[in-house]
Motif scaffolding. Structure first.
Motif, PDB file in Angstrom:
ATOM      1  N   ILE A  18      -7.554   2.295 -15.328  1.00  0.00           N
ATOM      2  CA  ILE A  18      -8.162   2.089 -14.015  1.00  0.00           C
ATOM      3  C   ILE A  18      -7.424   0.920 -13.356  1.00  0.00           C
ATOM      4  O   ILE A  18      -6.703   0.186 -14.033  1.00  0.00           O
ATOM      5  CB  ILE A  18      -9.680   1.783 -14.119  1.00  0.00           C
ATOM      6  CG1 ILE A  18      -9.944   0.545 -14.969  1.00  0.00           C
ATOM      7  CG2 ILE A  18     -10.437   2.992 -14.648  1.00  0.00           C
ATOM      8  CD1 ILE A  18     -11.393   0.082 -14.941  1.00  0.00           C
ATOM      9  N   ASN A  19      -7.595   0.788 -12.057  1.00  0.00           N
ATOM     10  CA  ASN A  19      -7.038  -0.362 -11.344  1.00  0.00           C
ATOM     11  C   ASN A  19      -8.225  -1.213 -10.922  1.00  0.00           C
ATOM     12  O   ASN A  19      -9.016  -0.795 -10.082  1.00  0.00           O
ATOM     13  CB  ASN A  19      -6.266   0.079 -10.101  1.00  0.00           C
ATOM     14  CG  ASN A  19      -5.165   1.076 -10.417  1.00  0.00           C
ATOM     15  OD1 ASN A  19      -5.429   2.256 -10.632  1.00  0.00           O
ATOM     16  ND2 ASN A  19      -3.944   0.596 -10.457  1.00  0.00           N
ATOM     17  N   LEU A  20      -8.360  -2.388 -11.539  1.00  0.00           N
ATOM     18  CA  LEU A  20      -9.480  -3.269 -11.161  1.00  0.00           C
ATOM     19  C   LEU A  20      -9.259  -3.814  -9.760  1.00  0.00           C
ATOM     20  O   LEU A  20     -10.202  -4.029  -9.010  1.00  0.00           O
ATOM     21  CB  LEU A  20      -9.607  -4.409 -12.173  1.00  0.00           C
ATOM     22  CG  LEU A  20      -9.986  -3.984 -13.596  1.00  0.00           C
ATOM     23  CD1 LEU A  20      -9.871  -5.165 -14.549  1.00  0.00           C
ATOM     24  CD2 LEU A  20     -11.395  -3.400 -13.638  1.00  0.00           C
ATOM     25  N   VAL A  21      -8.004  -4.061  -9.439  1.00  0.00           N
ATOM     26  CA  VAL A  21      -7.604  -4.434  -8.080  1.00  0.00           C
ATOM     27  C   VAL A  21      -6.380  -3.593  -7.733  1.00  0.00           C
ATOM     28  O   VAL A  21      -5.487  -3.428  -8.568  1.00  0.00           O
ATOM     29  CB  VAL A  21      -7.262  -5.941  -7.975  1.00  0.00           C
ATOM     30  CG1 VAL A  21      -6.642  -6.267  -6.622  1.00  0.00           C
ATOM     31  CG2 VAL A  21      -8.509  -6.792  -8.200  1.00  0.00           C
ATOM     32  N   LEU A  22      -6.372  -3.048  -6.536  1.00  0.00           N
ATOM     33  CA  LEU A  22      -5.206  -2.271  -6.091  1.00  0.00           C
ATOM     34  C   LEU A  22      -4.918  -2.596  -4.632  1.00  0.00           C
ATOM     35  O   LEU A  22      -5.650  -2.188  -3.728  1.00  0.00           O
ATOM     36  CB  LEU A  22      -5.480  -0.768  -6.279  1.00  0.00           C
ATOM     37  CG  LEU A  22      -4.380   0.212  -5.838  1.00  0.00           C
ATOM     38  CD1 LEU A  22      -3.047  -0.105  -6.506  1.00  0.00           C
ATOM     39  CD2 LEU A  22      -4.783   1.648  -6.169  1.00  0.00           C
ATOM     40  N   HIS A  23      -3.865  -3.411  -4.427  1.00  0.00           N
ATOM     41  CA  HIS A  23      -3.375  -3.693  -3.072  1.00  0.00           C
ATOM     42  C   HIS A  23      -2.196  -2.752  -2.813  1.00  0.00           C
ATOM     43  O   HIS A  23      -1.293  -2.653  -3.653  1.00  0.00           O
ATOM     44  CB  HIS A  23      -2.864  -5.134  -2.954  1.00  0.00           C
ATOM     45  CG  HIS A  23      -3.935  -6.182  -3.141  1.00  0.00           C
ATOM     46  ND1 HIS A  23      -4.927  -6.386  -2.218  1.00  0.00           N
ATOM     47  CD2 HIS A  23      -4.150  -7.075  -4.135  1.00  0.00           C
ATOM     48  CE1 HIS A  23      -5.720  -7.369  -2.630  1.00  0.00           C
ATOM     49  NE2 HIS A  23      -5.268  -7.804  -3.802  1.00  0.00           N
ATOM     50  N   VAL A  24      -2.221  -2.093  -1.672  1.00  0.00           N
ATOM     51  CA  VAL A  24      -1.165  -1.133  -1.330  1.00  0.00           C
ATOM     52  C   VAL A  24      -0.528  -1.566  -0.019  1.00  0.00           C
ATOM     53  O   VAL A  24      -1.222  -1.702   0.996  1.00  0.00           O
ATOM     54  CB  VAL A  24      -1.746   0.291  -1.165  1.00  0.00           C
ATOM     55  CG1 VAL A  24      -0.631   1.285  -0.809  1.00  0.00           C
ATOM     56  CG2 VAL A  24      -2.480   0.732  -2.428  1.00  0.00           C
ATOM     57  N   GLY A  25       0.782  -1.768  -0.028  1.00  0.00           N
ATOM     58  CA  GLY A  25       1.499  -2.124   1.201  1.00  0.00           C
ATOM     59  C   GLY A  25       1.935  -0.879   1.953  1.00  0.00           C
ATOM     60  O   GLY A  25       1.784   0.254   1.472  1.00  0.00           O
ATOM     61  N   SER A  26       2.481  -1.083   3.149  1.00  0.00           N
ATOM     62  CA  SER A  26       3.028   0.048   3.910  1.00  0.00           C
ATOM     63  C   SER A  26       4.274   0.570   3.200  1.00  0.00           C
ATOM     64  O   SER A  26       4.965  -0.195   2.519  1.00  0.00           O
ATOM     65  CB  SER A  26       3.368  -0.400   5.327  1.00  0.00           C
ATOM     66  OG  SER A  26       2.185  -0.833   5.958  1.00  0.00           O
ATOM     67  N   PRO A  27       4.580   1.876   3.355  1.00  0.00           N
ATOM     68  CA  PRO A  27       5.682   2.453   2.578  1.00  0.00           C
ATOM     69  C   PRO A  27       7.036   1.817   2.888  1.00  0.00           C
ATOM     70  O   PRO A  27       7.276   1.400   4.024  1.00  0.00           O
ATOM     71  CB  PRO A  27       5.668   3.935   2.983  1.00  0.00           C
ATOM     72  CG  PRO A  27       4.816   4.039   4.187  1.00  0.00           C
ATOM     73  CD  PRO A  27       3.900   2.860   4.204  1.00  0.00           C
ATOM     74  N   ASP A  28       7.885   1.752   1.857  1.00  0.00           N
ATOM     75  CA  ASP A  28       9.245   1.256   2.054  1.00  0.00           C
ATOM     76  C   ASP A  28      10.128   2.433   2.495  1.00  0.00           C
ATOM     77  O   ASP A  28       9.633   3.537   2.722  1.00  0.00           O
ATOM     78  CB  ASP A  28       9.769   0.579   0.772  1.00  0.00           C
ATOM     79  CG  ASP A  28       9.782   1.526  -0.422  1.00  0.00           C
ATOM     80  OD1 ASP A  28       9.826   2.758  -0.202  1.00  0.00           O
ATOM     81  OD2 ASP A  28       9.754   1.057  -1.566  1.00  0.00           O
ATOM     82  N   ILE A  29      11.445   2.191   2.593  1.00  0.00           N
ATOM     83  CA  ILE A  29      12.309   3.254   3.134  1.00  0.00           C
ATOM     84  C   ILE A  29      12.374   4.493   2.232  1.00  0.00           C
ATOM     85  O   ILE A  29      12.714   5.565   2.682  1.00  0.00           O
ATOM     86  CB  ILE A  29      13.755   2.765   3.430  1.00  0.00           C
ATOM     87  CG1 ILE A  29      14.291   1.949   2.254  1.00  0.00           C
ATOM     88  CG2 ILE A  29      13.836   1.978   4.722  1.00  0.00           C
ATOM     89  CD1 ILE A  29      15.794   1.749   2.315  1.00  0.00           C
ATOM     90  N   THR A  30      11.999   4.336   0.961  1.00  0.00           N
ATOM     91  CA  THR A  30      11.999   5.505   0.067  1.00  0.00           C
ATOM     92  C   THR A  30      10.708   6.314   0.230  1.00  0.00           C
ATOM     93  O   THR A  30      10.569   7.382  -0.358  1.00  0.00           O
ATOM     94  CB  THR A  30      12.119   5.077  -1.412  1.00  0.00           C
ATOM     95  OG1 THR A  30      10.906   4.378  -1.767  1.00  0.00           O
ATOM     96  CG2 THR A  30      13.317   4.185  -1.671  1.00  0.00           C
ATOM     97  N   GLY A  31       9.748   5.772   0.983  1.00  0.00           N
ATOM     98  CA  GLY A  31       8.467   6.476   1.152  1.00  0.00           C
ATOM     99  C   GLY A  31       7.416   6.011   0.159  1.00  0.00           C
ATOM    100  O   GLY A  31       6.238   6.333   0.303  1.00  0.00           O
ATOM    101  N   PHE A  32       7.836   5.261  -0.874  1.00  0.00           N
ATOM    102  CA  PHE A  32       6.864   4.735  -1.842  1.00  0.00           C
ATOM    103  C   PHE A  32       6.184   3.494  -1.279  1.00  0.00           C
ATOM    104  O   PHE A  32       6.759   2.773  -0.468  1.00  0.00           O
ATOM    105  CB  PHE A  32       7.545   4.393  -3.170  1.00  0.00           C
ATOM    106  CG  PHE A  32       7.536   5.531  -4.140  1.00  0.00           C
ATOM    107  CD1 PHE A  32       6.552   5.640  -5.116  1.00  0.00           C
ATOM    108  CD2 PHE A  32       8.509   6.521  -4.074  1.00  0.00           C
ATOM    109  CE1 PHE A  32       6.533   6.699  -6.005  1.00  0.00           C
ATOM    110  CE2 PHE A  32       8.495   7.588  -4.955  1.00  0.00           C
ATOM    111  CZ  PHE A  32       7.510   7.677  -5.920  1.00  0.00           C
TER     112      PHE A  32
END
Ligand code: C5P
Length: 314
Positions: A18-32
């Motif tokens: 599980i992810n106790l904390v999950l921060h997600v940024g905007s995608p980079d040039i690869t789409g990830f």
């Protein structure tokens, strides 16, 4: 009369996460999407058994509907075998048996666990004897969560979730996992998050110190208000009924409830094993599929058994 040697079999198991904390940024040039996450392995395992064979084959057993698991060369375990064979210049076939207990497409890295267990079992079966870090490129090519599925325990994840820093903790966390009906596709959840966001988001440089302190101490009460999942609004947008599940987990007495990763599994945090069992019972009373479990410090590991036989699950 010819006597044939019994086919060699090796089994390995890898944990759910599980992810106790999950921060997600905007995608980079690869789409990830760049991540900053607190990965926690939980005591729910998939086991993969590989048997030397003349041809490739795959089967999957589960105590729940596993019809979504592909039984061909698109399965992540089969892809792991193909990448390893190419890496080692081997021409060996195996039959793959997957025993699943991790929810399928549930946001708990079940496919990644299968890949990790496959890599470990194949490395042993073929006696390729390379340090696992040499297989890192293969591991991450199979999926962003596969490196964590290998190392297990607790880790801070950066990059795509494949750059790991292990963390020691003093006490386990007790949890309830609710398996939702239906599935969510990870890429669709990330795409929905992008759609919902009005501006570019950068991940923080570091996890919150109070969170890290509570995680290390295994202090569920202190941890509860600090759990966070950036993907939760996107999962809820695609599957609004998850809002009811979150409410039910809280109503059942959990300290907090959160969507696990990209969902749709939901986790509830408990004070103790007894508290987790009580929440599980209450959720089952609501007609939900719930299991109480705890965090585990263990990594993917071989199931030991006599040579030539399948190891028995622990
Ligand atoms: O790497 P994995 O196979 O788990 O990722 C599945 C999909 O989820 C990727 O193809 C990508 O669309 C999305 N993803 C992402 N950023 C991440 C991890 C996954 O956009 N850090």
């Amino acid at each position: 009369m010819t006597t044939s040697m019994p086919s060699r079999r090796v089994s390995a198991s890898a944990p759910a996460k599980i992810n106790l904390v999950l921060h997600v940024g905007s995608p980079d040039i690869t789409g990830f999407h760049p991540l900053l996450t607190a990965f926690q392995a939980v005591d729910v395992w998939d086991t993969v058994t590989l048997t030397e064979s003349a041809t490739m084959s795959i089967e999957c057993r589960a105590g729940f509907d596993a019809s979504m698991v592909p039984l061909d060369d698109s399965n992540i375990s089969w892809r792991a075998i193909e990448l390893l064979r190419a890496h080692h210049h081997l021409d060996a076939n195996v039959s793959i048996e997957i025993d699943k207990t991790i929810p399928i497409a549930g946001g708990m890295a079940g496919g990644s666990a299968d890949a990790a267990a496959t890599i470990l079992a194949a490395t042993t079966l073929w006696e390729t004897d390379v340090p696992l870090h040499e297989l890192f490129d293969i591991t991450r090519a199979l999926g962003s969560d596969v490196p964590f599925s290998m190392v297990g325990g607790q880790a801070i994840g950066r990059g795509r979730g494949d750059v790991l820093q292990s963390i020691d903790v003093e006490q386990p966390l007790h949890l309830v996992v609710v398996m939702s009906d239906g599935h969510l596709s990870t890429p669709k959840v990330y795409a929905e998050l992008d759609r919902l966001r009005a501006e570019q988001i950068k991940v923080p440089d570091a996890l919150d110190e109070d969170f890290l302190d509570a995680w290390r101490r295994g202090d569920a009460e202190a941890l509860a208000p600090l759990l966070h999942n950036d993907l939760e609004p996107a999962a809820l947008s695609l599957m609004p009924q998850l809002g009811n599940t979150l409410d039910q987990v809280t109503a059942a007495g959990a300290l907090t409830a959160m969507v696990s990763g990209s969902g749709p599994s939901v986790i509830g945090l408990a004070r103790s094993a007894k508290h987790a069992a009580e929440i599980e019972a209450a959720l089952k009373g609501f007609g939900l599929r719930a299991i109480s479990t705890q965090s585990t410090p263990r990594s993917a590991h071989l199931q030991q058994g006599p040579a030539g036989q399948t190891g028995s699950p622990e």
